[in-house]
Design an enzyme around this catalytic site. Structure first.
Site: not given
Ligand code: 9MR
Length: 371
Positions: A269, A163
């Site tokens: 994802e 990102e």
């Molecule tokens: O699904 C993930 C969530 O459980 C965590 O709290 C969060 C912060 O670490 O990250 C979420 O995953 C993200 C991913 O790493 C990057 N793309 C967006 C995802 C959803 O927020």
């Protein structure tokens, strides 16, 4: 009623999509007795899920479903910097080691998510790095060398930078890393990861690039620059957090453009929501507060079409795989993050397969006729 028109650029619907749509003649997507073979068993490329490792190994029912359906695994958060290095010099490998052990035991590919992400940078790094960017550059190098080196040959690929572009449009995201190291931090992260494990498949991973063609173009421009400069990038991760009204034509167009780079393409994802949001925490707009049968069927078709598009547009040798971001509505991040109801995944709250599961399965099974 589910799909709403949006102002996307007029894009020529490519031929392959017409083929895809011809498969989707309104047949109801429900369970058949022969359909419980497991997704991975009918797929030509790896099928993955992201998951919280402690939740997984402490939940037998979840684990049984995970083992029967998936041959690739990603940590939702357990392998991010905040988990690995919560305080200076205090590496915490426990969860990463556990997920590696699990992956080996169940013959699954382990995918590394992620090395550099503004949202998972520990506070102590931000505080120290803001005062001393020379230290920060060195820190990033050492962190990546140590981490990727430790799992060399064990982690198949990495989301090296996650990102790095703004949610919409063509600008680099003005993150802590960008502000202190300039955009060069991205190329450097790839260089360091490659030095530590030359065989690992290295990805740039982002969201909205399947729907925002301006953002996609900016990412592809960066990829071209990297190729020219010899920066070791091997793949593009489409997070693919999509909505029912994300037009399939635009997704198809984006996949095709990205595949033209010749890089690996990972749907990294995947989930599909009915409601909408503004990309920010608590920014949900809840148009739907209950799930009807009609909505379930429509979601099944959307999952099926997504898989079919991936299979028909991305050349086989570039198909790194499709990874779901958690695979049950019970565990999905969507509700908590956006503060709204939704049903984004292929299993319901009671761990029963939804029509979406059978749509996904059908998408993997249907014979594809290429031009
Ligand atoms: O699904 C993930 C969530 O459980 C965590 O709290 C969060 C912060 O670490 O990250 C979420 O995953 C993200 C991913 O790493 C990057 N793309 C967006 C995802 C959803 O927020």
């Amino acid at each position: 009623m589910i799909s709403k028109k949006q102002n996307y650029p007029q894009i020529k619907i490519i031929h392959v999509i017409l083929i895809v749509f011809s498969f989707t003649a309104c047949k109801s997507l429900n369970q058949k007795s022969t359909d419980l073979a497991g997704l991975k068993n009918v797929s030509e490329f790896p099928i993955g899920t992201a998951i919280n490792i402690n939740k997984l190994i402490n939940d037998e029912a979840l684990m049984a479903l995970q083992i029967s359906n998936f041959n690739s695994i990603t940590a939702t958060s357990d392998m991010k910097m905040r988990e690995i290095l919560p305080a200076e010099n205090q590496f915490n490998w426990k969860k990463a080691d556990t997920i590696l052990y699990y992956a080996n035991k169940h013959k699954q590919r382990l995918f590394g998510h992620n090395l550099i992400w503004h949202s998972s940078t520990p506070k102590w790094v931000e505080e120290k790095g803001a005062k001393d960017n020379v230290w920060l550059g060195e820190f990033m190098k050492e962190y990546i060398h140590k981490y990727v080196g430790r799992y060399k040959g064990k982690v198949a690929g990495w989301d090296v930078v996650n990102e790095a572009f703004e949610s919409k449009g063509s600008e680099y995201r003005k993150t802590f890393w960008y502000n202190n190291l300039g955009k060069e931090y991205i190329a450097n992260a790839f260089r360091y990861a490659h030095e530590a494990d030359p065989a690992a498949v290295l990805f740039y991973n982002d969201f909205n690039i399947e729907r925002d063609t301006t953002k996609l173009d900016a990412v592809l421009k960066m990829v071209e620059e990297f190729k020219k400069e010899g920066v070791p990038i091997h793949g593009i991760g489409f997070q693919m957090h999509i909505r029912m009204d994300t037009p399939d034509e635009v997704i198809a167009y984006s996949l095709k453009k990205a595949a033209e780079t010749g890089l690996q393409i990972h749907l990294s994802e995947v989930d599909i929501i009915f409601n909408t949001h503004n990309d920010e925490r608590s920014g949900g707009i809840e148009n739907y507060s209950s799930l009807t049968n009609e909505m379930k069927q429509a979601q099944a078709e959307k999952y099926k079409n997504l898989v079919l598009m991936y299979r028909s547009i991305v050349p086989k040798k570039q198909q790194f795989g499709i990874t779901l971001w958690d695979f049950t509505d019970r565990d999905s991040w969507i509700k908590g993050f956006f503060n709204m109801k939704d049903w984004p995944t292929i299993y319901d709250d009671d761990l029963k397969p939804k029509p979406a599961y059978f749509g996904f399965l059908e998408g993997l099974k249907v014979k594809i006729e290429k031009e």
